[in-house]
Design a protein around this motif. Sequence first.
Motif, PDB file in Angstrom:
ATOM      1  N   TRP A  80     -27.825  16.327  17.875  1.00  0.00           N
ATOM      2  CA  TRP A  80     -27.963  15.330  18.937  1.00  0.00           C
ATOM      3  C   TRP A  80     -29.228  14.503  18.754  1.00  0.00           C
ATOM      4  O   TRP A  80     -29.278  13.328  19.128  1.00  0.00           O
ATOM      5  CB  TRP A  80     -27.945  16.002  20.311  1.00  0.00           C
ATOM      6  CG  TRP A  80     -26.557  16.369  20.732  1.00  0.00           C
ATOM      7  CD1 TRP A  80     -26.008  17.626  20.806  1.00  0.00           C
ATOM      8  CD2 TRP A  80     -25.502  15.473  21.114  1.00  0.00           C
ATOM      9  NE1 TRP A  80     -24.701  17.564  21.202  1.00  0.00           N
ATOM     10  CE2 TRP A  80     -24.357  16.251  21.404  1.00  0.00           C
ATOM     11  CE3 TRP A  80     -25.413  14.086  21.233  1.00  0.00           C
ATOM     12  CZ2 TRP A  80     -23.152  15.687  21.809  1.00  0.00           C
ATOM     13  CZ3 TRP A  80     -24.202  13.519  21.633  1.00  0.00           C
ATOM     14  CH2 TRP A  80     -23.097  14.317  21.924  1.00  0.00           C
ATOM     15  N   CYS A  81     -30.260  15.099  18.143  1.00  0.00           N
ATOM     16  CA  CYS A  81     -31.469  14.336  17.820  1.00  0.00           C
ATOM     17  C   CYS A  81     -31.183  13.296  16.746  1.00  0.00           C
ATOM     18  O   CYS A  81     -31.748  12.202  16.762  1.00  0.00           O
ATOM     19  CB  CYS A  81     -32.588  15.267  17.356  1.00  0.00           C
ATOM     20  SG  CYS A  81     -33.130  16.465  18.597  1.00  0.00           S
ATOM     21  N   TYR A  82     -30.321  13.633  15.806  1.00  0.00           N
ATOM     22  CA  TYR A  82     -29.870  12.680  14.783  1.00  0.00           C
ATOM     23  C   TYR A  82     -29.353  11.415  15.460  1.00  0.00           C
ATOM     24  O   TYR A  82     -29.683  10.295  15.058  1.00  0.00           O
ATOM     25  CB  TYR A  82     -28.795  13.361  13.944  1.00  0.00           C
ATOM     26  CG  TYR A  82     -28.087  12.538  12.891  1.00  0.00           C
ATOM     27  CD1 TYR A  82     -28.725  11.535  12.170  1.00  0.00           C
ATOM     28  CD2 TYR A  82     -26.744  12.820  12.595  1.00  0.00           C
ATOM     29  CE1 TYR A  82     -28.045  10.814  11.191  1.00  0.00           C
ATOM     30  CE2 TYR A  82     -26.072  12.110  11.608  1.00  0.00           C
ATOM     31  CZ  TYR A  82     -26.715  11.108  10.911  1.00  0.00           C
ATOM     32  OH  TYR A  82     -26.039  10.408   9.942  1.00  0.00           O
ATOM     33  N   GLY A  83     -28.575  11.588  16.509  1.00  0.00           N
ATOM     34  CA  GLY A  83     -28.086  10.433  17.240  1.00  0.00           C
ATOM     35  C   GLY A  83     -29.147   9.770  18.095  1.00  0.00           C
ATOM     36  O   GLY A  83     -29.219   8.536  18.191  1.00  0.00           O
ATOM     37  N   PHE A  84     -30.012  10.575  18.689  1.00  0.00           N
ATOM     38  CA  PHE A  84     -30.959  10.042  19.681  1.00  0.00           C
ATOM     39  C   PHE A  84     -32.160   9.361  19.043  1.00  0.00           C
ATOM     40  O   PHE A  84     -32.783   8.495  19.675  1.00  0.00           O
ATOM     41  CB  PHE A  84     -31.419  11.169  20.605  1.00  0.00           C
ATOM     42  CG  PHE A  84     -32.175  10.693  21.812  1.00  0.00           C
ATOM     43  CD1 PHE A  84     -31.559   9.913  22.768  1.00  0.00           C
ATOM     44  CD2 PHE A  84     -33.509  11.029  22.001  1.00  0.00           C
ATOM     45  CE1 PHE A  84     -32.251   9.463  23.894  1.00  0.00           C
ATOM     46  CE2 PHE A  84     -34.204  10.601  23.113  1.00  0.00           C
ATOM     47  CZ  PHE A  84     -33.579   9.812  24.068  1.00  0.00           C
ATOM     48  N   THR A  85     -32.511   9.725  17.822  1.00  0.00           N
ATOM     49  CA  THR A  85     -33.658   9.080  17.178  1.00  0.00           C
ATOM     50  C   THR A  85     -33.458   7.572  17.086  1.00  0.00           C
ATOM     51  O   THR A  85     -34.401   6.797  17.237  1.00  0.00           O
ATOM     52  CB  THR A  85     -33.907   9.698  15.787  1.00  0.00           C
ATOM     53  OG1 THR A  85     -34.347  11.044  15.966  1.00  0.00           O
ATOM     54  CG2 THR A  85     -34.979   8.933  15.009  1.00  0.00           C
ATOM     55  N   ALA A  86     -32.218   7.137  16.867  1.00  0.00           N
ATOM     56  CA  ALA A  86     -31.934   5.697  16.838  1.00  0.00           C
ATOM     57  C   ALA A  86     -32.232   5.046  18.187  1.00  0.00           C
ATOM     58  O   ALA A  86     -32.725   3.913  18.250  1.00  0.00           O
ATOM     59  CB  ALA A  86     -30.483   5.464  16.443  1.00  0.00           C
TER      60      ALA A  86
ATOM     61  N   THR B 195     -21.760   8.463  18.559  1.00  0.00           N
ATOM     62  CA  THR B 195     -22.726   7.585  17.901  1.00  0.00           C
ATOM     63  C   THR B 195     -22.181   6.876  16.668  1.00  0.00           C
ATOM     64  O   THR B 195     -22.816   5.939  16.174  1.00  0.00           O
ATOM     65  CB  THR B 195     -23.959   8.383  17.469  1.00  0.00           C
ATOM     66  OG1 THR B 195     -23.575   9.327  16.445  1.00  0.00           O
ATOM     67  CG2 THR B 195     -24.574   9.131  18.637  1.00  0.00           C
ATOM     68  N   PHE B 196     -21.039   7.344  16.152  1.00  0.00           N
ATOM     69  CA  PHE B 196     -20.417   6.793  14.940  1.00  0.00           C
ATOM     70  C   PHE B 196     -21.276   6.987  13.693  1.00  0.00           C
ATOM     71  O   PHE B 196     -21.112   6.281  12.694  1.00  0.00           O
ATOM     72  CB  PHE B 196     -20.084   5.289  15.123  1.00  0.00           C
ATOM     73  CG  PHE B 196     -19.255   5.013  16.340  1.00  0.00           C
ATOM     74  CD1 PHE B 196     -17.911   5.357  16.370  1.00  0.00           C
ATOM     75  CD2 PHE B 196     -19.821   4.445  17.464  1.00  0.00           C
ATOM     76  CE1 PHE B 196     -17.142   5.111  17.501  1.00  0.00           C
ATOM     77  CE2 PHE B 196     -19.065   4.198  18.601  1.00  0.00           C
ATOM     78  CZ  PHE B 196     -17.720   4.544  18.616  1.00  0.00           C
TER      79      PHE B 196
ATOM     80  N   ALA C 271     -30.724  12.489   5.494  1.00  0.00           N
ATOM     81  CA  ALA C 271     -30.662  13.314   4.296  1.00  0.00           C
ATOM     82  C   ALA C 271     -29.860  14.587   4.551  1.00  0.00           C
ATOM     83  O   ALA C 271     -29.029  14.994   3.726  1.00  0.00           O
ATOM     84  CB  ALA C 271     -32.076  13.662   3.823  1.00  0.00           C
ATOM     85  N   PHE C 272     -30.076  15.204   5.704  1.00  0.00           N
ATOM     86  CA  PHE C 272     -29.409  16.469   6.018  1.00  0.00           C
ATOM     87  C   PHE C 272     -27.963  16.247   6.450  1.00  0.00           C
ATOM     88  O   PHE C 272     -27.038  16.859   5.891  1.00  0.00           O
ATOM     89  CB  PHE C 272     -30.181  17.194   7.115  1.00  0.00           C
ATOM     90  CG  PHE C 272     -29.577  18.519   7.516  1.00  0.00           C
ATOM     91  CD1 PHE C 272     -29.416  19.539   6.585  1.00  0.00           C
ATOM     92  CD2 PHE C 272     -29.189  18.754   8.823  1.00  0.00           C
ATOM     93  CE1 PHE C 272     -28.863  20.763   6.943  1.00  0.00           C
ATOM     94  CE2 PHE C 272     -28.636  19.985   9.195  1.00  0.00           C
ATOM     95  CZ  PHE C 272     -28.473  20.987   8.251  1.00  0.00           C
ATOM     96  N   TYR C 273     -27.757  15.354   7.407  1.00  0.00           N
ATOM     97  CA  TYR C 273     -26.430  15.214   8.013  1.00  0.00           C
ATOM     98  C   TYR C 273     -25.481  14.334   7.207  1.00  0.00           C
ATOM     99  O   TYR C 273     -24.288  14.641   7.112  1.00  0.00           O
ATOM    100  CB  TYR C 273     -26.552  14.683   9.439  1.00  0.00           C
ATOM    101  CG  TYR C 273     -27.072  15.718  10.394  1.00  0.00           C
ATOM    102  CD1 TYR C 273     -26.272  16.798  10.774  1.00  0.00           C
ATOM    103  CD2 TYR C 273     -28.364  15.659  10.892  1.00  0.00           C
ATOM    104  CE1 TYR C 273     -26.748  17.776  11.638  1.00  0.00           C
ATOM    105  CE2 TYR C 273     -28.846  16.637  11.758  1.00  0.00           C
ATOM    106  CZ  TYR C 273     -28.031  17.686  12.117  1.00  0.00           C
ATOM    107  OH  TYR C 273     -28.497  18.661  12.961  1.00  0.00           O
ATOM    108  N   ALA C 274     -25.977  13.237   6.651  1.00  0.00           N
ATOM    109  CA  ALA C 274     -25.096  12.312   5.946  1.00  0.00           C
ATOM    110  C   ALA C 274     -25.004  12.601   4.453  1.00  0.00           C
ATOM    111  O   ALA C 274     -23.941  12.425   3.849  1.00  0.00           O
ATOM    112  CB  ALA C 274     -25.575  10.880   6.166  1.00  0.00           C
ATOM    113  N   ASP C 275     -26.123  13.043   3.851  1.00  0.00           N
ATOM    114  CA  ASP C 275     -26.166  13.224   2.398  1.00  0.00           C
ATOM    115  C   ASP C 275     -26.027  14.682   1.973  1.00  0.00           C
ATOM    116  O   ASP C 275     -25.903  14.961   0.776  1.00  0.00           O
ATOM    117  CB  ASP C 275     -27.465  12.658   1.833  1.00  0.00           C
ATOM    118  CG  ASP C 275     -27.640  11.180   2.144  1.00  0.00           C
ATOM    119  OD1 ASP C 275     -26.610  10.479   2.236  1.00  0.00           O
ATOM    120  OD2 ASP C 275     -28.783  10.730   2.307  1.00  0.00           O
ATOM    121  N   GLY C 276     -26.092  15.616   2.918  1.00  0.00           N
ATOM    122  CA  GLY C 276     -25.925  17.022   2.599  1.00  0.00           C
ATOM    123  C   GLY C 276     -27.075  17.627   1.809  1.00  0.00           C
ATOM    124  O   GLY C 276     -26.893  18.627   1.099  1.00  0.00           O
ATOM    125  N   LEU C 277     -28.278  17.052   1.921  1.00  0.00           N
ATOM    126  CA  LEU C 277     -29.433  17.584   1.204  1.00  0.00           C
ATOM    127  C   LEU C 277     -30.048  18.755   1.958  1.00  0.00           C
ATOM    128  O   LEU C 277     -29.959  18.838   3.185  1.00  0.00           O
ATOM    129  CB  LEU C 277     -30.486  16.488   1.000  1.00  0.00           C
ATOM    130  CG  LEU C 277     -30.053  15.282   0.157  1.00  0.00           C
ATOM    131  CD1 LEU C 277     -31.204  14.283   0.042  1.00  0.00           C
ATOM    132  CD2 LEU C 277     -29.590  15.720  -1.220  1.00  0.00           C
TER     133      LEU C 277
END
Length: 214
Positions: A20-26, A75-76, A121-127
Amino acid sequence: MGNGSDSPTLIYVTNPMCAWCYGFTAVVRRLRALWQGRLKVQVLFGDLHAYADSPLQQHEKDQLAVSWHRVQERTFLPFDYRFFKDQDFVYNTEPACRALLCVRLLRPVLTLEVLRAMHSAFYADGLDIRNPGVLARIVSMFGISENLFLTLFESEEIMQQMEDEFGYVNDIGADTFPSVFLLTNHGIEQIAKGYIELYELEQRILTVMEHANS
């Protein structure tokens, strides 16, 4: 952590491995741009499974998968679901938090931008952002020396400072991520617990500021 001026400070309590932070940082980045000169933004990092030492169980993965889908629907933002094929993933968020603490100390103006990059990096790129080498490469994209970063990252002082920050965040009652507080001359007040949209966040800020100035 006092205010020290008439400008209120928005305190964004987050974690780089919180969906949810991934979405909220934007949302916070847009808010900072819109309120430039009227509002300071401070980023703090909270203890979300920090120091975990055992692999995720299936029911924990199921819960994470539900959260990821909900964030994506709202958030798409892109997600790499190959993460769930890893049978031995230990969800220790402390290294990524400590890396961001290093960034905040070295180049505070970049904190939100590096946080956004770590989320992606973590959520979209799988790093694997638990890995110091991966973290060093991410921060180097923002002009921070990998050697300088790793020296600070591996120091006992920064590890202790990370523990202290986790303790402070817990003391102010940020037990959900993201959490948002507003610090004014009247003190600190929590204004959001979990993800909210920008317009709602702005309304809550204005309400607190009106009360502080009345």
